[in-house]
Write a protein that holds these residues in place. Structure first.
Motif: not given
Length: 494
Positions: A310-324
């Motif tokens: 849950l910690n990983f995916w919460c961060l990933y959902c916020f950061g995915l747009y920027g990382m893309t």
């Protein structure tokens, strides 16, 4: 020219194209990391195949691995984004040569069947087949497992190309793989006994040579369907003519941004680039679609109920747009970078506009994850911590790529699986940006309780966010020190 010589020639040209790329020298570290990643994947597949073979041998369900084929194909399908391009992206230069049109497309499709990524999956099927053979299975069953596994992987490569080609025309085609691979798990949602009966039926079917015939027929059918699609769409794209419109399209001026001066003008540029340019729009659509799918899975399923996940995916959902998108920061502007360099601090205003836009876009995953908060998967404190970490720590690291990126991104080129990273610095920064907050969470949870850890993370992210004028100006100064080197790279890659 016969088909075999054409196949060898185009494979040779593909290898030479990589070596002639302006980013060839920059991407050495990236390729090394990809090789290391492939090595880890092979080791993991060998381990998985070995572990699954032991209970399969004991229960005499020798084709259990084939019965779970939809799971392996779903993983394979998702992995192809990083390694596989559609023939339509590569075939155009060769159509100017005196070569048969159909033959060129067919040759590229054959290359996708012979691609090394397909053969990596033998690391799963071969150990499994060897162990079940010594566990009592016949030689024909062991050979059937290897043969069908490889053929189904090749068929999956054609299915991926079909979906990728259709989705370029209409984005909802991305729902097709979810429907195809999700149908396997549907009986489990309805009733566990129904899923057990399904597994028994599939195990019986995959243990016969009829499954081998089915695999070959599926591969042949998908190959010819793919061939027809690629031929049609490449031909349409090459021969299409611009149609004159009776009236001009409405042009949005975004006048509300004019109050922000030069930074507001660059915010307009950022918005217009997303709506008008295919390359940028594709990345935005892909990232927002993935965020939506992930938040729905987290909110309404128990797939990621583990606290660390849950910690990983919460961060990933916020950061995915920027990382893309930020991994290619300044690359679209490489098309007109000379104009941006004509006035002092133009680039600084551009960096500020990009930063403000990407901070504002964090509202989208925040709203999408509210159902997960209502379901009790995420807490508001946890979301605040990761939101500020992304606007602060993650964006601070990703914006450093503005100093090193020097390969122009064609504005109307579809997003491709290759060349998403021109150099090892990109990969290192993205990986550090993705996992360093999780390391900080784990460290703070060991030292403090979970709520205290989130508060400290939020404070760290907020401080870096508030200091953005300082570190953006520092990035701008470093860019100016490298401007001639970067300009040369942008010019060479146009």
């Amino acid at each position: 020219m016969n088909r075999w010589k054409l196949l060898l020639l185009l494979r040779k040209q593909g290898n030479l194209a990589l070596r002639r790329s302006p980013a060839f020298e920059q991407s050495v570290v990236a390729r090394v990391m990809m090789v290391i990643g492939a090595g880890f994947m092979i080791i993991y597949l060998i381990f998985l195949g070995t572990m699954m073979a032991m209970p399969a041998s004991e229960s005499h369900s020798y084709t259990l691995l084939l019965a779970m084929m939809p799971l392996w194909l779903a993983i394979d399908f998702g992995s192809r984004f990083a390694v596989q391009q559609t023939p339509a992206m590569m075939v155009k230069p060769f159509l100017l040569q005196p070569m048969p049109f159909h033959s060129v497309i067919e040759t590229f499709l054959l290359n996708t069947l012979l691609a090394g990524f397909n053969w990596v999956w033998l690391a799963l099927y071969l150990p499994y087949a060897v162990i079940v053979f010594f566990g009592g299975a016949s030689l024909s069953v062991a050979l059937l497992i290897v043969f069908c596994g490889l053929v189904m992987t090749m068929a999956n490569s054609q299915f991926y190309l079909i979906v990728r080609t259709l989705a370029a025309r209409f984005v909802l085609w991305w729902a097709l793989p979810f429907l195809v691979f999700g149908a396997f798990w549907l009986p489990l949602v309805v009733n566990e006994d129904l899923f057990d009966h399904q597994m028994d039926f599939i195990c019986d079917f995959t243990s016969t040579w009829f499954f081998a015939l089915f695999s070959v027929a599926l591969l042949a059918g998908l190959f010819w369907l793919n061939r027809w699609l690629q031929f049609r769409f490449v031909r349409e794209e090459i021969m299409k003519q611009e149609k004159k419109e009776a009236a001009m399209k409405k042009v949005y001026q975004y006048t509300f941004l004019e109050r922000f001066g030069q930074t507001g003008e660059y915010l307009k540029l950022e918005l217009k680039s997303i709506f008008r340019n295919k390359a940028i729009r594709s990345r935005v659509i892909m990232s927002l679609t993935l965020i939506t799918v992930l938040t729905l899975m987290i909110s309404y399923t128990s797939a990621y109920d583990n606290r660390m996940m849950l910690n990983f995916w919460c961060l990933y959902c916020f950061g995915l747009y920027g990382m893309t998108t930020l991994v290619k920061i300044i690359c679209p502007e490489g098309n007109y970078i000379d104009l941006l360099m004509t006035h002092k601090e133009n680039i600084l205003s551009l960096l500020k506009a990009k930063y403000y836009f990407h901070v504002a876009i964090l509202i989208v995953p925040l709203l999408l994850m509210l159902p997960a908060v209502i379901a009790g998967k995420f807490s508001l404190l946890m979301m605040a911590a990761y939101l500020f970490l992304c606007s602060g720590l993650l964006y601070f690291m990703l914006f450093q790529l503005a100093v090193y990126n020097k390969q122009t991104l064609p504005l109307n080129q579809k997003i491709t699986g290759k060349n998403n990273a021109e150099n090892g610095v990109q990969l290192i920064i993205v990986m550090v940006g993705m996992f360093s907050p999780l390391v900080l969470v784990a460290l703070f949870i060991i030292l403090f309780d979970e709520n205290t850890a989130y508060i400290l993370l939020a404070i760290i992210g907020l401080v870096i966010t508030l200091l953005h004028p300082i570190w953006l100006r520092h990035i701008y100064k470093r860019m100016m020190l490298r401007k001639y080197d970067n300009l040369e790279g942008f010019h060479a890659s146009r």
